[in-house]
Design an enzyme around this catalytic site. Structure first.
Site, PDB file in Angstrom:
ATOM      1  N   GLU A  39      18.492  43.745  16.089  1.00 31.68           N
ATOM      2  CA  GLU A  39      18.232  42.354  15.718  1.00 31.68           C
ATOM      3  C   GLU A  39      16.999  41.830  16.466  1.00 31.68           C
ATOM      4  O   GLU A  39      17.020  40.775  17.104  1.00 31.68           O
ATOM      5  CB  GLU A  39      19.465  41.480  15.959  1.00 31.68           C
ATOM      6  CG  GLU A  39      19.533  40.291  15.012  1.00 31.68           C
ATOM      7  CD  GLU A  39      20.852  39.545  15.013  1.00 31.68           C
ATOM      8  OE1 GLU A  39      20.864  38.375  15.434  1.00 31.68           O
ATOM      9  OE2 GLU A  39      21.867  40.129  14.570  1.00 31.68           O
ATOM     10  N   TYR A  78      13.920  38.022   5.164  1.00 30.58           N
ATOM     11  CA  TYR A  78      14.600  38.270   6.440  1.00 30.58           C
ATOM     12  C   TYR A  78      14.457  39.739   6.816  1.00 30.58           C
ATOM     13  O   TYR A  78      14.941  40.627   6.109  1.00 30.58           O
ATOM     14  CB  TYR A  78      16.075  37.888   6.342  1.00 30.58           C
ATOM     15  CG  TYR A  78      16.847  38.136   7.624  1.00 30.58           C
ATOM     16  CD1 TYR A  78      16.877  37.177   8.629  1.00 30.58           C
ATOM     17  CD2 TYR A  78      17.512  39.339   7.837  1.00 30.58           C
ATOM     18  CE1 TYR A  78      17.571  37.402   9.816  1.00 30.58           C
ATOM     19  CE2 TYR A  78      18.206  39.577   9.015  1.00 30.58           C
ATOM     20  CZ  TYR A  78      18.233  38.600   9.993  1.00 30.58           C
ATOM     21  OH  TYR A  78      18.902  38.831  11.168  1.00 30.58           O
ATOM     22  N   GLU A  80      14.385  42.624  10.260  1.00 29.92           N
ATOM     23  CA  GLU A  80      14.641  42.919  11.663  1.00 29.92           C
ATOM     24  C   GLU A  80      13.933  44.214  12.047  1.00 29.92           C
ATOM     25  O   GLU A  80      13.497  44.975  11.188  1.00 29.92           O
ATOM     26  CB  GLU A  80      16.142  43.092  11.924  1.00 29.92           C
ATOM     27  CG  GLU A  80      16.977  41.859  11.669  1.00 29.92           C
ATOM     28  CD  GLU A  80      18.460  42.124  11.908  1.00 29.92           C
ATOM     29  OE1 GLU A  80      18.803  43.209  12.419  1.00 29.92           O
ATOM     30  OE2 GLU A  80      19.274  41.250  11.578  1.00 29.92           O
ATOM     31  N   HIS A 135      21.906  48.754  12.052  1.00 30.37           N
ATOM     32  CA  HIS A 135      22.530  47.436  12.075  1.00 30.37           C
ATOM     33  C   HIS A 135      22.911  47.140  10.636  1.00 30.37           C
ATOM     34  O   HIS A 135      22.051  46.792   9.821  1.00 30.37           O
ATOM     35  CB  HIS A 135      21.573  46.367  12.623  1.00 30.37           C
ATOM     36  CG  HIS A 135      22.185  45.002  12.668  1.00 30.37           C
ATOM     37  ND1 HIS A 135      21.437  43.844  12.745  1.00 30.37           N
ATOM     38  CD2 HIS A 135      23.487  44.588  12.652  1.00 30.37           C
ATOM     39  CE1 HIS A 135      22.248  42.795  12.772  1.00 30.37           C
ATOM     40  NE2 HIS A 135      23.496  43.229  12.711  1.00 30.37           N
ATOM     41  N   ASP A 169      25.198  48.406  15.742  1.00 30.71           N
ATOM     42  CA  ASP A 169      26.142  47.391  15.266  1.00 30.71           C
ATOM     43  C   ASP A 169      26.564  47.796  13.859  1.00 30.71           C
ATOM     44  O   ASP A 169      25.903  47.476  12.881  1.00 30.71           O
ATOM     45  CB  ASP A 169      25.468  46.014  15.279  1.00 30.71           C
ATOM     46  CG  ASP A 169      26.402  44.902  14.820  1.00 30.71           C
ATOM     47  OD1 ASP A 169      27.562  45.198  14.463  1.00 30.71           O
ATOM     48  OD2 ASP A 169      25.960  43.732  14.796  1.00 30.71           O
ATOM     49  N   ASP A 214      30.514  47.274  17.362  1.00 33.57           N
ATOM     50  CA  ASP A 214      29.461  48.162  17.862  1.00 33.57           C
ATOM     51  C   ASP A 214      30.050  49.526  18.212  1.00 33.57           C
ATOM     52  O   ASP A 214      31.058  49.607  18.915  1.00 33.57           O
ATOM     53  CB  ASP A 214      28.792  47.532  19.081  1.00 33.57           C
ATOM     54  CG  ASP A 214      28.269  46.140  18.759  1.00 33.57           C
ATOM     55  OD1 ASP A 214      27.103  46.029  18.372  1.00 33.57           O
ATOM     56  OD2 ASP A 214      29.049  45.169  18.872  1.00 33.57           O
ATOM     57  N   HIS A 253      27.141  39.816  21.332  1.00 34.08           N
ATOM     58  CA  HIS A 253      27.631  41.200  21.430  1.00 34.08           C
ATOM     59  C   HIS A 253      27.449  41.714  22.847  1.00 34.08           C
ATOM     60  O   HIS A 253      26.531  41.300  23.552  1.00 34.08           O
ATOM     61  CB  HIS A 253      26.835  42.131  20.507  1.00 34.08           C
ATOM     62  CG  HIS A 253      27.082  41.934  19.057  1.00 34.08           C
ATOM     63  ND1 HIS A 253      27.772  42.840  18.288  1.00 34.08           N
ATOM     64  CD2 HIS A 253      26.716  40.937  18.211  1.00 34.08           C
ATOM     65  CE1 HIS A 253      27.822  42.410  17.034  1.00 34.08           C
ATOM     66  NE2 HIS A 253      27.186  41.258  16.963  1.00 34.08           N
TER      67      HIS A 253
END
Length: 268
Positions: A39, A78, A80, A135, A169, A214, A253
């Site tokens: 992230e 969006y 990451e 992720h 994750d 995770d 997390h």
């Protein structure tokens, strides 16, 4: 050698400029010889460079940190990134591969395709290994975790190794992945794979959740090089005596970590 994955919740220059949050993140990262941060929002690489500079200015003598950063990954606006921070005095990058996610009939299975790094280690019994981070998107986590099996097969063929660790994750619990659905995931049903973070371990830092999102999964070839019982979430709130507010400013997390066995030293 200690390896970790950490969803650092929108990690970028803003967090690196926060004089309360940044020292905690630096302290967490300094625990590890290799850590993949998830992230990440750092298209200009300013946060990654600042973190590595801080680590190198404060680390113990002989330690030297470097990083590898993926391109921004995502289907829409969006996006990451995956950020590997590693001690280059202990390991070096042998190869990097951005998974293309274009299998015929099964294109675009991942929202954020794994950014795969192959390391060569100087201090562990295992001299060569591959880390595959992911992720997942919560609503597609079952499909994405299952698809990691195909990533494993691809890497196995590409690099001729099964010393493979998948970590990140996974969103592998709660409403996203039920026990029934988990049984259908190939990475879970294939007994050659070992899930090192138990289903009952809480990897979330919020008081309202108790989920094993995770995970760290290793192939059998690599499992023999893992220090038994070393895989665990790192509860930095408890360790650093932080309030709930201070903790969540860092992340929602906990990192998940595991240790590789050192190279054996034979007596003369």
């Amino acid at each position: 050698m200690k390896i970790a994955s950490f969803n650092a919740r929108r990690f970028g220059l803003k967090k690196c400029s926060d004089n309360k949050v940044f020292p905690i993140i630096t302290k967490i990262v300094s625990r590890y010889d290799i850590i993949v941060i998830l992230e990440v929002f750092d298209s200009k690489e300013k946060a990654a460079k600042k973190l590595v500079e801080e680590l190198n200015s404060t680390c113990k003598e002989g330690a030297s940190y470097n990083y590898a950063l993926s391109k921004p990954l995502g289907r829409n606006e969006y996006k990451e990134q995956y950020l590997f921070i590693f001690r280059e005095d202990l390991v070096k990058i042998k190869d990097i591969y951005q998974y293309e996610d274009m299998q015929p009939g099964d294109e675009d299975s991942f929202a954020r395709e794994p950014f795969i790094v192959r390391f060569e280690s100087k201090k562990t019994a295992l001299k060569d290994f591959v880390l595959i981070p992911v992720h997942t998107t919560p609503k597609d986590s079952v499909q994405e975790i299952d698809e990691l099996y195909d990533v494993y097969l691809h890497v196995k063929e590409k690099w001729g190794t099964q010393n493979i660790m998948l970590l990140g994750d996974f969103n592998a619990d709660g409403a996203y992945v039920s026990g029934k659905k988990m049984k259908k995931i190939r990475l879970r049903s294939d007994t050659d794979f070992h899930w090192l973070i138990d289903d009952n371990k809480d990897t979330t830092a919020t008081n309202t959740t108790d989920c094993s999102y995770d995970r760290i999964v290793v192939h059998d070839d690599m499992f023999q090089h893992i220090i038994p019982e070393s895989a665990t979430p790192f509860n930095f709130q408890e360790e650093y005596k932080l309030t709930d507010q201070e903790t969540l400013a860092v992340s929602d997390h906990y990192p998940v970590e595991v240790e590789l066995k050192p190279k054996s030293t034979k007596k003369k």
